[in-house]
Write a protein that holds these residues in place. Structure first.
Motif, PDB file in Angstrom:
ATOM      1  N   TYR A   1       0.405  -1.109  -0.534  1.00 34.55           N
ATOM      2  CA  TYR A   1      -0.334  -0.266   0.173  1.00 34.55           C
ATOM      3  C   TYR A   1       0.718   1.426   0.144  1.00 34.55           C
ATOM      4  CZ  TYR A   1      -3.566  -3.268   1.559  1.00 34.55           C
ATOM      5  OH  TYR A   1      -4.412  -4.788   1.840  1.00 34.55           O
TER       6      TYR A   1
ATOM      7  N   ASP B   1     -13.475  -2.482   0.112  1.00 31.41           N
ATOM      8  CA  ASP B   1     -11.682  -2.582   0.127  1.00 31.41           C
ATOM      9  C   ASP B   1     -10.685  -3.130  -0.512  1.00 31.41           C
ATOM     10  OD1 ASP B   1     -11.785  -5.006  -0.008  1.00 31.41           O
ATOM     11  OD2 ASP B   1     -12.200  -5.899   1.869  1.00 31.41           O
TER      12      ASP B   1
ATOM     13  N   PRO C   1       1.141  -5.901   3.038  1.00 31.19           N
ATOM     14  CA  PRO C   1       0.309  -6.301   4.227  1.00 31.19           C
ATOM     15  C   PRO C   1       0.781  -7.050   5.044  1.00 31.19           C
ATOM     16  CG  PRO C   1       0.671  -6.623   1.291  1.00 31.19           C
ATOM     17  CD  PRO C   1       0.971  -6.247   1.637  1.00 31.19           C
ATOM     18  N   ASP C   2       1.939  -6.918   5.279  1.00 30.06           N
ATOM     19  CA  ASP C   2       1.735  -7.661   7.056  1.00 30.06           C
ATOM     20  C   ASP C   2       2.339  -6.746   8.009  1.00 30.06           C
ATOM     21  OD1 ASP C   2       4.495  -7.079   4.885  1.00 30.06           O
ATOM     22  OD2 ASP C   2       5.721  -7.762   7.274  1.00 30.06           O
TER      23      ASP C   2
ATOM     24  N   LYS D   1     -11.576   1.129   6.940  1.00 28.64           N
ATOM     25  CA  LYS D   1     -12.902  -0.069   7.296  1.00 28.64           C
ATOM     26  C   LYS D   1     -13.663   0.860   6.571  1.00 28.64           C
ATOM     27  CE  LYS D   1     -13.168   2.699  12.098  1.00 28.64           C
ATOM     28  NZ  LYS D   1     -13.139   2.354  13.769  1.00 28.64           N
TER      29      LYS D   1
ATOM     30  N   ALA E   1      -8.936  -3.559   8.126  1.00 27.13           N
ATOM     31  CA  ALA E   1      -9.066  -3.200  10.224  1.00 27.13           C
ATOM     32  C   ALA E   1      -9.125  -1.567  10.284  1.00 27.13           C
ATOM     33  CB  ALA E   1      -7.841  -3.470  10.990  1.00 27.13           C
TER      34      ALA E   1
ATOM     35  N   ASP F   1      -3.153  -3.179   7.871  1.00 23.35           N
ATOM     36  CA  ASP F   1      -4.709  -3.967   7.051  1.00 23.35           C
ATOM     37  C   ASP F   1      -5.532  -2.145   7.504  1.00 23.35           C
ATOM     38  OD1 ASP F   1      -6.317  -5.265   7.181  1.00 23.35           O
ATOM     39  OD2 ASP F   1      -6.317  -5.788   8.829  1.00 23.35           O
TER      40      ASP F   1
END
Lengths: 271, 271
Positions: free
Chosen positions: B141, B209, B178-179, B204, B185, B182
Motif C-alpha cells: 500500500y 476494500d 500487507p504484513d 475501514k 482493520a 491492514d
C-alpha cells in the motif's frame, strides 16, 4: 501510404504496402516502428517483399488509447443528449485492443454492443499542441470497433468499466497516412452485424475532428508515437434500438471506413 | 517491509528499508523490481546500504493506474450521491503520477482540488480473480493524492479529462507490505492544505476494500505487478465546501496514511 503489422512465417513485422504487396520495415510491429521512425521514412526503409503477409493488430503497444464519445450529431441525438461544447473522453488500454480478424471471448450474459469508429494514430510527441501542430502529428488513420459492455458501462456514472475489457476492441487492418485519406472532407464509417448494416455515418459530421481531439487531449497529457485516439461512433448502436439489441454468441460484427478497410470480429460467449 | 524507489548518487534505485536505512534491490526502480521479483524476495535480495537515499515516485511505470471514486460513505454523501452497488472506476496514466515531494505545475485558472487516498500496489498477475486471490496479489500500500481539475472533470459526463493531467497525482513515499498494515482493520487517511486538515477518513469505512477492487477490476482486465489502484477519497474535498474552494498558487497540500507516511505537493500555476 498503407502501413501495418503483418504476420509472416518468421513472426510479426511492421510493413508498408507497395504495388506488389507488403514489404518489411525495420521493426517487429508498427508500435515499435513509429517509436523509432516517421511514416515519411517508410518508403526509403522498405525492405524485402513479404508474400502471404496478413495484417494483425497494427498497434500492439500504444501507451495511450483515448476514446471520444458523443461525437456524431446523429448518435448524440440517439442517446438523448445535447451537442457538446467539449469532447467526452475515456480511456482504454493496449490490452483492450485485438486484431482485425478476431474472436472476442466474453462471459455469457453481458450486453455487448457495437461502435464502428475512425481511429487516429499519433506520429510525433505532442503536448499543449494547437490545431495545426496536432494535425501535423497525425501518422494516419485506422478502423476501430469500440465494442461496449453496456450493462457494465451503465453500472456507474463512469463508462470505463464497460469499455476496457481485455481483447474486446478490434483495430486495423492498416494505418493509412493522411495524404491518402481526409476525414474532414469525409469518409464513411459503417457497421454491419451478420451482414445487416446497423451504422452509417460520415466523418465530415464529427463535432470534434481528429486534429481538434489531439490538440484537446494534449492540453492535459502528452501523446506519443503509436498512441491511438478513437473519434466516436455514428448512430445505430444496439443500445439505441427499440428494444435495445445486443450481440449474441456467434454474431459477426464488421466495422468499415472507406479508404482504409474493414475489421471483423466474431462474438464468443463462455460460461 | 517498506519498499521504495530512492534517489542515490548513482541514480534511482529500488530499495528496501532496514533498521539502518535503505538497502539496494536489484532493479532501477520498484516498477522494474516488481516485474521481476516478489516482495517476499526483497529481504534476501537486499544489497548495499544507500546512505542519504531519498524516496522518489515509487512506481514510475505502471501499465495501469485505476481509480475508484465514491468509495467512502461520507464523501459519497458530500457529493450528493447514494451508496453504490458497484465501484465507480476511471483511469489515469503513469504520466499522471509524480513523486512524494513534488511541485505540480498547471496552467493558471483551473479549479484544482485535493483527494487523499490509500493506493494498492499489485504484486502478481491476476485476471478473473476471486476475493482471496485478489487479496493475495496485493504487494503493498502507498499514499496518493488524486489531484483533480474539477472544471475539466465536470465539463462532460466522463471524469477522465479532469483526472489525467500529466504529473498531477503525487504517489509515495513508500510501499508498505500487507504484513505491516491492514486497511480493512482501518488506517486513517488525511489531507492538509497549508497545514489545515481538510480530509480525514478511515479505510475501514470503504464500501469496496482493496481486495474487492482488485477482484472487480480483474473481471474485465488483467492486472500486473506494479499496477496501482487508488481506493477513493474520504469527505472534505474543496468541491464539497461552501463555497467550493480550490488550491491557489503556492499552496502546500499534504496527503497522509497512518502506517505509510505522507506526501507533499506545492501547486504552481503558470500563465
Amino acid at each position: 501510404m498503407r502501413l501495418a503489422t503483418v504476420r509472416t512465417d518468421s513472426g510479426p513485422r511492421a510493413a508498408v504496402w507497395r504495388e506488389d504487396g507488403w514489404h518489411a520495415l525495420p521493426a517487429p510491429d508498427l508500435s515499435a516502428y513509429l517509436a523509432a521512425h516517421t511514416t515519411a521514412e517508410a518508403d526509403g526503409l522498405a525492405g524485402d517483399a513479404l508474400p502471404g503477409a496478413v495484417p494483425l493488430l497494427p498497434l500492439p503497444a500504444p501507451g495511450k488509447v483515448i476514446c471520444c464519445g458523443l461525437n456524431y450529431a446523429d448518435h448524440i441525438t440517439e442517446m438523448g443528449r445535447e451537442l457538446p461544447s467539449h469532447p467526452t473522453l475515456f480511456a482504454k488500454y493496449a490490452d483492450t485492443l485485438v486484431g482485425p480478424d478476431a474472436e472476442i471471448r466474453l462471459p455469457d450474459g453481458l450486453d455487448v454492443d457495437w461502435e464502428a469508429e475512425l481511429a487516429v494514430v499519433v506520429g510525433t510527441d505532442i503536448r499543449n499542441a494547437g490545431r495545426e501542430q496536432a494535425g501535423a502529428a497525425i501518422a494516419g488513420y485506422t478502423v476501430a470497433n469500440d465494442i461496449s459492455i453496456r450493462d457494465w458501462q451503465n453500472r456507474t456514472l463512469q463508462w470505463f468499466q464497460g469499455k476496457a475489457w481485455d481483447a474486446s476492441t478490434p483495430l486495423g487492418p492498416v494505418v493509412v497516412t493522411p495524404d491518402e485519406i481526409d476525414p474532414v472532407a469525409g469518409v464513411e464509417v459503417t457497421c454491419r452485424v451478420n451482414g445487416v448494416e446497423r451504422q452509417r455515418g460520415n466523418t465530415k459530421t464529427l463535432v470534434f475532428d481528429s486534429a481538434a481531439l489531439l490538440a484537446y487531449v494534449s492540453t492535459f497529457t502528452v501523446l506519443r508515437p503509436g498512441d491511438v485516439v478513437l473519434t466516436g461512433t455514428p448512430g445505430g448502436v444496439g443500445m439505441g434500438m427499440t428494444p435495445p439489441t445486443y450481440l449474441a454468441d456467434g454474431d459477426l460484427v464488421e466495422a468499415e471506413v472507406t479508404g482504409i478497410g474493414s475489421i471483423a470480429a466474431t462474438i464468443r460467449f463462455s460460461r
